[in-house]
Design a protein around this motif. Structure first.
Motif, PDB file in Angstrom:
ATOM      1  N   ASP A  10      56.897  34.825  55.008  1.00 33.02           N
ATOM      2  CA  ASP A  10      56.500  33.622  54.278  1.00 33.02           C
ATOM      3  C   ASP A  10      56.444  33.999  52.798  1.00 33.02           C
ATOM      4  OD1 ASP A  10      55.364  31.287  53.313  1.00 33.02           O
ATOM      5  OD2 ASP A  10      53.424  31.599  54.257  1.00 33.02           O
ATOM      6  N   ASP A  12      55.639  32.676  49.059  1.00 35.72           N
ATOM      7  CA  ASP A  12      54.959  31.654  48.273  1.00 35.72           C
ATOM      8  C   ASP A  12      55.346  31.864  46.808  1.00 35.72           C
ATOM      9  OD1 ASP A  12      53.058  30.242  46.694  1.00 35.72           O
ATOM     10  OD2 ASP A  12      51.607  30.296  48.340  1.00 35.72           O
ATOM     11  N   ARG A  51      64.647  27.334  48.214  1.00 32.09           N
ATOM     12  CA  ARG A  51      63.499  27.080  49.096  1.00 32.09           C
ATOM     13  C   ARG A  51      63.970  26.730  50.501  1.00 32.09           C
ATOM     14  NH1 ARG A  51      61.851  22.776  44.726  1.00 32.09           N
ATOM     15  NH2 ARG A  51      64.100  22.659  44.979  1.00 32.09           N
ATOM     16  N   GLY A  52      63.009  26.682  51.399  1.00 34.87           N
ATOM     17  CA  GLY A  52      63.267  26.226  52.761  1.00 34.87           C
ATOM     18  C   GLY A  52      63.356  27.349  53.777  1.00 34.87           C
ATOM     19  N   GLN A  53      63.880  26.969  54.942  1.00 28.64           N
ATOM     20  CA  GLN A  53      63.998  27.881  56.076  1.00 28.64           C
ATOM     21  C   GLN A  53      65.253  28.740  55.929  1.00 28.64           C
ATOM     22  OE1 GLN A  53      61.879  28.213  58.624  1.00 28.64           O
ATOM     23  NE2 GLN A  53      60.521  26.544  58.010  1.00 28.64           N
ATOM     24  N   LEU A 162      60.610  31.867  55.357  1.00 27.30           N
ATOM     25  CA  LEU A 162      60.308  30.581  54.744  1.00 27.30           C
ATOM     26  C   LEU A 162      60.011  30.819  53.278  1.00 27.30           C
ATOM     27  CD1 LEU A 162      59.618  27.542  54.765  1.00 27.30           C
ATOM     28  CD2 LEU A 162      57.281  28.186  55.373  1.00 27.30           C
ATOM     29  N   ARG A 164      58.741  28.866  49.960  1.00 18.87           N
ATOM     30  CA  ARG A 164      58.116  27.602  49.541  1.00 18.87           C
ATOM     31  C   ARG A 164      57.453  27.730  48.189  1.00 18.87           C
ATOM     32  NH1 ARG A 164      52.687  28.126  50.797  1.00 18.87           N
ATOM     33  NH2 ARG A 164      52.274  29.916  52.111  1.00 18.87           N
TER      34      ARG A 164
END
Length: 164
Positions: A10, A12, A51-53, A162, A164
């Motif tokens: 993940d 950020d 961004r995104g998956q 991910l 984001r």
């Protein structure tokens, strides 16, 4: 017992942080990063971080020494030093390991004009003199060399990412 499910990553962008998560979602490790100087965005040529998956399409550099210099995803035979940096002042240093990302979302981060894989977006090492926690890359996710080696050793191709 070894977890049969792979971890996930993940990222950020606001916090400039990458979190490695176990299959149950629990945080396993947190690393400081540096993302795209031009902010978040998916357009080819933008210098932005998509961004995104995503998922890790390829892992490059297993077993090589920390500071190994890559060009075109191949080791050059050089090891990064400040003196080498002085010889090549404009070079965007890709060091130690490469985790090459591929988008999962057609029209957002996969496909014509927005394709993360074809934009050569990686998670990679950078000189330890470069600041973390500040967006300064050309779109990739930069990490400290020790951190990217640690992360590399904990993931495998197909690991979900991910951003984001």
């Amino acid at each position: 017992m070894i977890d049969p499910q792979p971890p996930s990553i993940d990222i950020d962008l606001g916090r400039q942080q990458l979190t490695l998560r176990a299959s149950d979602g629990e945080s396993v490790a947190v690393y400081s990063i540096s993302s795209g100087r031009n902010g978040a965005g998916e357009r080819d040529g933008s210098g932005c971080t998509p961004r995104g998956q995503h998922f890790i399409r390829a892992l490059i550099g297993a077993g090589l020494p920390s500071g190994t210099v890559f060009r075109g995803r191949r080791p050059t035979g050089e090891t990064y030093t400040p003196a080498l940096a002085d010889e090549h002042p404009g070079r965007d240093w890709i060091l130690s390991r490469i985790l090459w990302l591929c988008g999962r979302e057609w029209g957002k981060n996969r496909g014509p004009g927005v394709d993360t894989f074809r934009r050569f977006i990686y998670i990679h090492g950078t000189p330890d003199s470069e600041p973390m926690g500040v967006p300064l890359s050309h779109g990739c996710i930069r990490m400290r060399n020790a951190d990217v080696i640690d992360l590399f050793d904990r993931v495998r191709p197909g690991t979900a990412v991910l951003i984001r």
